[in-house]
Design a protein around this motif. Structure first.
Motif, PDB file in Angstrom:
ATOM      1  N   GLU A 111      70.441  27.853  43.624  1.00 17.59           N
ATOM      2  CA  GLU A 111      69.581  28.485  44.622  1.00 17.59           C
ATOM      3  C   GLU A 111      68.533  29.371  43.961  1.00 17.59           C
ATOM      4  N   ALA A 112      68.916  30.072  42.891  1.00 17.08           N
ATOM      5  CA  ALA A 112      67.948  30.917  42.188  1.00 17.08           C
ATOM      6  C   ALA A 112      66.801  30.077  41.631  1.00 17.08           C
ATOM      7  N   ALA A 113      67.116  28.921  41.051  1.00 12.17           N
ATOM      8  CA  ALA A 113      66.075  28.053  40.503  1.00 12.17           C
ATOM      9  C   ALA A 113      65.156  27.540  41.613  1.00 12.17           C
ATOM     10  N   ARG A 114      65.749  27.182  42.737  1.00 15.75           N
ATOM     11  CA  ARG A 114      64.943  26.697  43.873  1.00 15.75           C
ATOM     12  C   ARG A 114      63.979  27.777  44.358  1.00 15.75           C
ATOM     13  N   LEU A 115      64.492  28.987  44.529  1.00 20.03           N
ATOM     14  CA  LEU A 115      63.652  30.089  45.001  1.00 20.03           C
ATOM     15  C   LEU A 115      62.612  30.478  43.958  1.00 20.03           C
ATOM     16  N   ALA A 116      63.007  30.435  42.692  1.00 19.17           N
ATOM     17  CA  ALA A 116      62.059  30.788  41.630  1.00 19.17           C
ATOM     18  C   ALA A 116      60.861  29.843  41.626  1.00 19.17           C
ATOM     19  N   VAL A 196      72.135  21.749  25.545  1.00 20.91           N
ATOM     20  CA  VAL A 196      71.493  21.339  26.796  1.00 20.91           C
ATOM     21  C   VAL A 196      70.127  22.011  26.845  1.00 20.91           C
ATOM     22  N   ALA A 197      69.065  21.211  26.799  1.00 24.70           N
ATOM     23  CA  ALA A 197      67.712  21.755  26.837  1.00 24.70           C
ATOM     24  C   ALA A 197      67.419  22.344  28.214  1.00 24.70           C
ATOM     25  N   HIS A 198      66.657  23.421  28.222  1.00 30.48           N
ATOM     26  CA  HIS A 198      66.266  24.054  29.488  1.00 30.48           C
ATOM     27  C   HIS A 198      64.762  23.992  29.734  1.00 30.48           C
ATOM     28  N   GLY A 199      64.066  23.253  28.880  1.00 36.21           N
ATOM     29  CA  GLY A 199      62.622  23.135  29.052  1.00 36.21           C
ATOM     30  C   GLY A 199      62.233  22.527  30.382  1.00 36.21           C
ATOM     31  N   GLU A 200      62.953  21.480  30.819  1.00 33.17           N
ATOM     32  CA  GLU A 200      62.630  20.824  32.095  1.00 33.17           C
ATOM     33  C   GLU A 200      62.872  21.756  33.276  1.00 33.17           C
ATOM     34  N   LEU A 201      63.891  22.576  33.167  1.00 32.39           N
ATOM     35  CA  LEU A 201      64.169  23.547  34.227  1.00 32.39           C
ATOM     36  C   LEU A 201      63.015  24.537  34.352  1.00 32.39           C
ATOM     37  N   VAL A 202      62.564  25.063  33.230  1.00 32.91           N
ATOM     38  CA  VAL A 202      61.442  26.007  33.251  1.00 32.91           C
ATOM     39  C   VAL A 202      60.176  25.325  33.754  1.00 32.91           C
ATOM     40  N   ALA A 207      55.982  24.278  37.841  1.00 32.09           N
ATOM     41  CA  ALA A 207      55.277  23.324  38.703  1.00 32.09           C
ATOM     42  C   ALA A 207      55.426  23.648  40.190  1.00 32.09           C
ATOM     43  N   GLY A 208      56.278  24.601  40.520  1.00 29.85           N
ATOM     44  CA  GLY A 208      56.492  24.936  41.924  1.00 29.85           C
ATOM     45  C   GLY A 208      57.235  23.851  42.669  1.00 29.85           C
ATOM     46  N   ASP A 209      58.147  23.172  41.973  1.00 28.65           N
ATOM     47  CA  ASP A 209      58.905  22.061  42.563  1.00 28.65           C
ATOM     48  C   ASP A 209      60.355  22.515  42.783  1.00 28.65           C
ATOM     49  N   PRO A 210      60.668  23.026  43.980  1.00 31.05           N
ATOM     50  CA  PRO A 210      62.012  23.569  44.197  1.00 31.05           C
ATOM     51  C   PRO A 210      63.126  22.545  44.102  1.00 31.05           C
ATOM     52  N   ALA A 211      62.874  21.315  44.576  1.00 33.74           N
ATOM     53  CA  ALA A 211      63.919  20.293  44.524  1.00 33.74           C
ATOM     54  C   ALA A 211      64.255  19.936  43.080  1.00 33.74           C
ATOM     55  N   ARG A 212      63.221  19.773  42.251  1.00 32.08           N
ATOM     56  CA  ARG A 212      63.467  19.426  40.845  1.00 32.08           C
ATOM     57  C   ARG A 212      64.113  20.589  40.102  1.00 32.08           C
ATOM     58  N   ALA A 213      63.682  21.801  40.410  1.00 30.85           N
ATOM     59  CA  ALA A 213      64.271  22.973  39.748  1.00 30.85           C
ATOM     60  C   ALA A 213      65.757  23.083  40.083  1.00 30.85           C
ATOM     61  N   ALA A 214      66.099  22.881  41.352  1.00 30.05           N
ATOM     62  CA  ALA A 214      67.503  22.934  41.758  1.00 30.05           C
ATOM     63  C   ALA A 214      68.300  21.828  41.086  1.00 30.05           C
ATOM     64  N   HIS A 215      67.704  20.642  40.993  1.00 28.19           N
ATOM     65  CA  HIS A 215      68.388  19.515  40.335  1.00 28.19           C
ATOM     66  C   HIS A 215      68.655  19.819  38.870  1.00 28.19           C
ATOM     67  N   GLU A 216      67.658  20.357  38.172  1.00 27.85           N
ATOM     68  CA  GLU A 216      67.823  20.659  36.750  1.00 27.85           C
ATOM     69  C   GLU A 216      68.908  21.708  36.540  1.00 27.85           C
ATOM     70  N   GLU A 222      76.763  20.842  35.583  1.00 24.65           N
ATOM     71  CA  GLU A 222      77.678  19.706  35.519  1.00 24.65           C
ATOM     72  C   GLU A 222      78.008  19.380  34.074  1.00 24.65           C
ATOM     73  N   THR A 223      77.010  19.452  33.204  1.00 18.13           N
ATOM     74  CA  THR A 223      77.219  19.213  31.776  1.00 18.13           C
ATOM     75  C   THR A 223      78.177  20.253  31.195  1.00 18.13           C
ATOM     76  N   LEU A 224      77.951  21.519  31.572  1.00 21.65           N
ATOM     77  CA  LEU A 224      78.789  22.598  31.069  1.00 21.65           C
ATOM     78  C   LEU A 224      80.229  22.428  31.538  1.00 21.65           C
ATOM     79  N   GLN A 225      80.420  22.061  32.809  1.00 22.34           N
ATOM     80  CA  GLN A 225      81.761  21.917  33.345  1.00 22.34           C
ATOM     81  C   GLN A 225      82.512  20.778  32.667  1.00 22.34           C
ATOM     82  N   GLY A 226      81.787  19.765  32.235  1.00 25.09           N
ATOM     83  CA  GLY A 226      82.444  18.635  31.599  1.00 25.09           C
ATOM     84  C   GLY A 226      82.599  18.770  30.112  1.00 25.09           C
ATOM     85  N   ALA A 227      82.133  19.912  29.569  1.00 23.59           N
ATOM     86  CA  ALA A 227      82.171  20.091  28.112  1.00 23.59           C
ATOM     87  C   ALA A 227      83.588  20.226  27.602  1.00 23.59           C
TER      88      ALA A 227
END
Length: 227
Positions: A111-116, A196-202, A207-216, A222-227
């Motif tokens: 949610e924070a990424a979406r709002l950001a 896990v790269a965070h460049g795409e998240l930033v 880009a002001g894309d809330p759906a993509r930010a939330a997905h990233e 999910e990656t962290l939980q499966g580590a």
């Protein structure tokens, strides 16, 4: 049966204790007593606050019970959280499964990424770029502790960019769990398969894309939980 109210001296004493508690809280919240710092001794507090020993003792005991301070036998009293909420969360997380902690992170960070992405300012973007560079440098250093701190700092900047004061406060109380989950995932070494790269998240936030930010943000967790 008639109920009687506490005596005036008792009421005044409790009021004084509450005042001292607030004074101690202020020392912590303003950073005068930093997280992990040892607070002044009881005699020093008595002199500084101009109150009796029992009043200081009760106030300190209340903050110990709240999880803000910790008394260490033979050593002194230390700041272990910046507020009561952090103390409560820390105690709860100590007994939680790591998978539960990661799921709570997801609730905050997606949610924070979406709002950001919707609310970020030019200043937020500059802070994100700086935090991302620090994260990359920390990974290159090979030091787990440095990377954990840099990663946590980046996520804190993302939450700040959401411009929701309540979300930021709740997320701050979760800081210890954030670091613990990543430290466990690293398992003592910064191996390439755990990066896990965070460049795409930033970039999604930029880009002001809330759906993509939330997905990233969700994909990372999910990656962290499966580590």
């Amino acid at each position: 049966m008639t109920l009687t109210s506490p005596s005036a001296p008792a009421q005044r004493r409790q009021t004084l204790v509450r005042q001292v508690i607030e004074q101690l809280r202020e020392q912590i919240s303003t950073g005068e007593w930093a997280l992990g710092a040892k607070i002044p001794t009881e005699p020093q507090l008595v002199e500084a606050l101009g109150v009796g020993r029992n009043t200081v003792r009760e106030a300190v005991r209340a903050l110990v019970h709240a999880g803000v301070l910790e008394c260490r036998q033979g050593s002194g009293t230390y700041v272990i959280s910046t507020d009561e909420l952090s103390g409560v969360v820390a105690r709860r997380l100590a007994a939680a499964e790591m998978a539960d902690a990661v799921e709570v992170r997801r609730a905050f960070e997606v949610e924070a990424a979406r709002l950001a992405a919707l609310r970020r300012t030019p200043e937020d973007l500059a802070a994100l770029d700086a935090a991302l560079r620090d994260r990359e440098a920390a990974w290159a250093s090979g030091r787990v502790a440095d990377f954990v701190e840099a990663d946590a700092a980046l996520h804190t900047v993302i939450v700040a960019a959401a411009h929701n004061a309540m979300l930021a406060e709740l997320y701050a109380s979760f800081g210890a769990a954030l670091r613990a989950s990543l430290t466990e995932a690293m398992r003592g070494a910064l191996r390439p398969d755990r990066y896990v790269a965070h460049g795409e998240l930033v970039e999604a936030i930029r880009a002001g894309d809330p759906a993509r930010a939330a997905h990233e943000a969700g994909a990372f967790l999910e990656t962290l939980q499966g580590a």
